[in-house]
Design a protein around this motif. Structure first.
Motif, PDB file in Angstrom:
ATOM      1  N   ASP A 118      74.498 -23.565  71.740  1.00  0.00           N
ATOM      2  CA  ASP A 118      74.553 -23.264  70.306  1.00  0.00           C
ATOM      3  C   ASP A 118      75.697 -24.006  69.633  1.00  0.00           C
ATOM      4  O   ASP A 118      75.549 -24.561  68.537  1.00  0.00           O
ATOM      5  N   PHE A 119      76.856 -23.999  70.284  1.00  0.00           N
ATOM      6  CA  PHE A 119      78.044 -24.667  69.736  1.00  0.00           C
ATOM      7  C   PHE A 119      77.775 -26.152  69.525  1.00  0.00           C
ATOM      8  O   PHE A 119      78.060 -26.702  68.451  1.00  0.00           O
ATOM      9  N   GLU A 120      77.219 -26.808  70.549  1.00  0.00           N
ATOM     10  CA  GLU A 120      76.970 -28.241  70.445  1.00  0.00           C
ATOM     11  C   GLU A 120      75.924 -28.544  69.371  1.00  0.00           C
ATOM     12  O   GLU A 120      76.062 -29.502  68.602  1.00  0.00           O
ATOM     13  N   LEU A 121      74.887 -27.726  69.296  1.00  0.00           N
ATOM     14  CA  LEU A 121      73.844 -27.951  68.289  1.00  0.00           C
ATOM     15  C   LEU A 121      74.377 -27.728  66.880  1.00  0.00           C
ATOM     16  O   LEU A 121      74.030 -28.468  65.951  1.00  0.00           O
ATOM     17  N   ASN A 122      75.217 -26.727  66.706  1.00  0.00           N
ATOM     18  CA  ASN A 122      75.809 -26.494  65.386  1.00  0.00           C
ATOM     19  C   ASN A 122      76.714 -27.646  64.969  1.00  0.00           C
ATOM     20  O   ASN A 122      76.774 -28.006  63.784  1.00  0.00           O
ATOM     21  N   LYS A 123      77.413 -28.223  65.935  1.00  0.00           N
ATOM     22  CA  LYS A 123      78.235 -29.397  65.637  1.00  0.00           C
ATOM     23  C   LYS A 123      77.358 -30.562  65.168  1.00  0.00           C
ATOM     24  O   LYS A 123      77.731 -31.310  64.256  1.00  0.00           O
ATOM     25  N   LEU A 124      76.190 -30.695  65.795  1.00  0.00           N
ATOM     26  CA  LEU A 124      75.256 -31.738  65.368  1.00  0.00           C
ATOM     27  C   LEU A 124      74.765 -31.477  63.947  1.00  0.00           C
ATOM     28  O   LEU A 124      74.671 -32.394  63.135  1.00  0.00           O
ATOM     29  N   LEU A 125      74.461 -30.219  63.658  1.00  0.00           N
ATOM     30  CA  LEU A 125      73.979 -29.873  62.321  1.00  0.00           C
ATOM     31  C   LEU A 125      75.031 -30.172  61.259  1.00  0.00           C
ATOM     32  O   LEU A 125      74.707 -30.592  60.148  1.00  0.00           O
ATOM     33  N   GLU A 126      76.291 -29.958  61.597  1.00  0.00           N
ATOM     34  CA  GLU A 126      77.385 -30.220  60.659  1.00  0.00           C
ATOM     35  C   GLU A 126      77.445 -31.696  60.263  1.00  0.00           C
ATOM     36  O   GLU A 126      77.883 -32.036  59.171  1.00  0.00           O
ATOM     37  N   THR A 127      77.020 -32.565  61.177  1.00  0.00           N
ATOM     38  CA  THR A 127      77.049 -34.008  60.886  1.00  0.00           C
ATOM     39  C   THR A 127      75.786 -34.468  60.159  1.00  0.00           C
ATOM     40  O   THR A 127      75.689 -35.626  59.765  1.00  0.00           O
ATOM     41  N   GLY A 128      74.811 -33.557  60.018  1.00  0.00           N
ATOM     42  CA  GLY A 128      73.548 -33.930  59.397  1.00  0.00           C
ATOM     43  C   GLY A 128      72.579 -34.594  60.357  1.00  0.00           C
ATOM     44  O   GLY A 128      71.564 -35.145  59.955  1.00  0.00           O
ATOM     45  N   TYR A 129      72.898 -34.525  61.646  1.00  0.00           N
ATOM     46  CA  TYR A 129      72.047 -35.139  62.683  1.00  0.00           C
ATOM     47  C   TYR A 129      70.884 -34.202  62.964  1.00  0.00           C
ATOM     48  O   TYR A 129      70.908 -33.384  63.864  1.00  0.00           O
ATOM     49  N   MET A 130      69.828 -34.323  62.159  1.00  0.00           N
ATOM     50  CA  MET A 130      68.700 -33.405  62.216  1.00  0.00           C
ATOM     51  C   MET A 130      67.457 -34.143  62.686  1.00  0.00           C
ATOM     52  O   MET A 130      66.592 -34.525  61.906  1.00  0.00           O
ATOM     53  N   THR A 131      67.385 -34.410  63.982  1.00  0.00           N
ATOM     54  CA  THR A 131      66.194 -35.066  64.525  1.00  0.00           C
ATOM     55  C   THR A 131      65.193 -34.009  64.977  1.00  0.00           C
ATOM     56  O   THR A 131      65.521 -32.821  65.098  1.00  0.00           O
ATOM     57  N   ALA A 132      63.980 -34.453  65.250  1.00  0.00           N
ATOM     58  CA  ALA A 132      62.951 -33.531  65.746  1.00  0.00           C
ATOM     59  C   ALA A 132      63.395 -32.876  67.047  1.00  0.00           C
ATOM     60  O   ALA A 132      63.157 -31.686  67.277  1.00  0.00           O
ATOM     61  N   SER A 133      64.066 -33.645  67.892  1.00  0.00           N
ATOM     62  CA  SER A 133      64.512 -33.111  69.181  1.00  0.00           C
ATOM     63  C   SER A 133      65.598 -32.060  69.018  1.00  0.00           C
ATOM     64  O   SER A 133      65.626 -31.064  69.742  1.00  0.00           O
ATOM     65  N   VAL A 134      66.503 -32.283  68.071  1.00  0.00           N
ATOM     66  CA  VAL A 134      67.555 -31.294  67.806  1.00  0.00           C
ATOM     67  C   VAL A 134      66.935 -29.997  67.304  1.00  0.00           C
ATOM     68  O   VAL A 134      67.286 -28.900  67.761  1.00  0.00           O
ATOM     69  N   CYS A 135      66.004 -30.115  66.368  1.00  0.00           N
ATOM     70  CA  CYS A 135      65.340 -28.917  65.845  1.00  0.00           C
ATOM     71  C   CYS A 135      64.602 -28.172  66.954  1.00  0.00           C
ATOM     72  O   CYS A 135      64.622 -26.937  67.007  1.00  0.00           O
ATOM     73  N   ALA A 136      63.954 -28.924  67.844  1.00  0.00           N
ATOM     74  CA  ALA A 136      63.227 -28.303  68.952  1.00  0.00           C
ATOM     75  C   ALA A 136      64.185 -27.564  69.876  1.00  0.00           C
ATOM     76  O   ALA A 136      63.877 -26.473  70.364  1.00  0.00           O
ATOM     77  N   ALA A 137      65.353 -28.158  70.121  1.00  0.00           N
ATOM     78  CA  ALA A 137      66.347 -27.515  70.985  1.00  0.00           C
ATOM     79  C   ALA A 137      66.880 -26.228  70.350  1.00  0.00           C
ATOM     80  O   ALA A 137      67.055 -25.207  71.025  1.00  0.00           O
ATOM     81  N   ILE A 138      67.125 -26.261  69.045  1.00  0.00           N
ATOM     82  CA  ILE A 138      67.588 -25.061  68.337  1.00  0.00           C
ATOM     83  C   ILE A 138      66.517 -23.973  68.412  1.00  0.00           C
ATOM     84  O   ILE A 138      66.812 -22.792  68.635  1.00  0.00           O
ATOM     85  N   ALA A 139      65.267 -24.378  68.233  1.00  0.00           N
ATOM     86  CA  ALA A 139      64.161 -23.419  68.295  1.00  0.00           C
ATOM     87  C   ALA A 139      64.076 -22.774  69.670  1.00  0.00           C
ATOM     88  O   ALA A 139      63.886 -21.559  69.789  1.00  0.00           O
ATOM     89  N   PHE A 140      64.210 -23.592  70.710  1.00  0.00           N
ATOM     90  CA  PHE A 140      64.141 -23.076  72.081  1.00  0.00           C
ATOM     91  C   PHE A 140      65.240 -22.044  72.339  1.00  0.00           C
ATOM     92  O   PHE A 140      64.986 -20.966  72.896  1.00  0.00           O
ATOM     93  N   ILE A 141      66.456 -22.371  71.928  1.00  0.00           N
ATOM     94  CA  ILE A 141      67.575 -21.445  72.156  1.00  0.00           C
ATOM     95  C   ILE A 141      67.383 -20.170  71.342  1.00  0.00           C
ATOM     96  O   ILE A 141      67.659 -19.064  71.818  1.00  0.00           O
ATOM     97  N   ALA A 142      66.876 -20.311  70.112  1.00  0.00           N
ATOM     98  CA  ALA A 142      66.618 -19.128  69.280  1.00  0.00           C
ATOM     99  C   ALA A 142      65.588 -18.222  69.963  1.00  0.00           C
ATOM    100  O   ALA A 142      65.718 -16.990  69.945  1.00  0.00           O
ATOM    101  N   TRP A 143      64.574 -18.814  70.577  1.00  0.00           N
ATOM    102  CA  TRP A 143      63.558 -18.036  71.290  1.00  0.00           C
ATOM    103  C   TRP A 143      64.190 -17.305  72.472  1.00  0.00           C
ATOM    104  O   TRP A 143      63.901 -16.123  72.708  1.00  0.00           O
TER     105      TRP A 143
END
Length: 225
Positions: A94-119
């Motif tokens: 979660d920490f690493e993904l949130n850091k990515l979101l802060e930079t605006g790095y919003m790729t399909a793979s990042v979104c998929a990873a966030i979705a997986f962790i949320a699940w």
């Protein structure tokens, strides 16, 4: 200069000869003249490809903390998130993904990873949101097609769409146990047990130790199939 020194190992990596590439980078003398961050980057990638995740972490972290070459930093941060998620360290992921979101790095793979962790964290609403976001970025993203279809099936929401999504994912990755399991699970939810059995058994043959697949097959057997 660095590219010339590392070119043989880079070519091996591009050819997917990950063991040979890893051996090359590990054998480089300390005073070879190549940038140490570049070497760490390729060592991290090789270890990740070989699923030696604990070894990969230390090298990927070197790249991330160096702060040089932004695109590589973002790529390595994403890999850290994936490794943490796979190894059950959801808070670090979660920490690493949130850091990515802060930079605006919003790729399909990042979104998929966030979705997986949320699940995994039982946050279904966030999971669905990010799988949808992923498919907006890349409508053919196999991970998100499969993930969204599976979650919709689990929630028994829009099973016709779930079936369509999982079929697309399985067509793209016919040897993926995860995709075949999801497709079999949707058929189970639709009451189409013969079709369910067909795909769940294919999934089991590809990943016989998977507990989720085994659970799905057990439920199918209880239904008389």
């Amino acid at each position: 200069m660095t590219e010339n020194i590392l070119s043989e190992g880079i070519e091996l990596y591009k050819q997917k000869a990950y063991v040979d590439a890893l051996s090359f980078f590990l054998a480089l003398p300390y005073d070879c003249g190549a940038d140490k961050i570049d070497i760490s980057y390729y060592l991290g990638l090789c270890y990740a490809k070989l699923r030696k995740y604990e070894d990969a972490l230390s090298y990927l972290e070197i790249v991330v903390t160096s702060g040089t070459r932004l695109e590589r930093v973002l790529q390595c941060r994403f890999l850290l998130a994936v490794i943490y998620a796979l190894s059950g360290r959801k808070r670090l992921a979660d920490f690493e993904l949130n850091k990515l979101l802060e930079t605006g790095y919003m790729t399909a793979s990042v979104c998929a990873a966030i979705a997986f962790i949320a699940w995994e964290q039982k946050d279904t609403e966030k999971c669905l949101e990010y799988y949808e976001n992923s498919l907006k970025e890349d409508k053919d993203n196999t991970t998100s097609l499969n993930g969204l279809g599976y979650v919709l099936a689990c929630q028994e929401k829009d099973l016709s769409r779930a079936l369509s999504l999982c079929k697309q994912a399985a067509d793209q990755a016919p040897d993926s146990a995860a995709c075949l399991d999801s497709l079999g699970w949707v058929y189970y939810k639709l009451g189409m047990f013969e079709d369910s059995k067909k795909y769940l058994e294919k999934a089991k043959n590809l990943d016989s130790e998977n507990e989720i697949i085994a659970e799905h097959l057990s439920l199918l057997q209880k239904a008389g199939y």
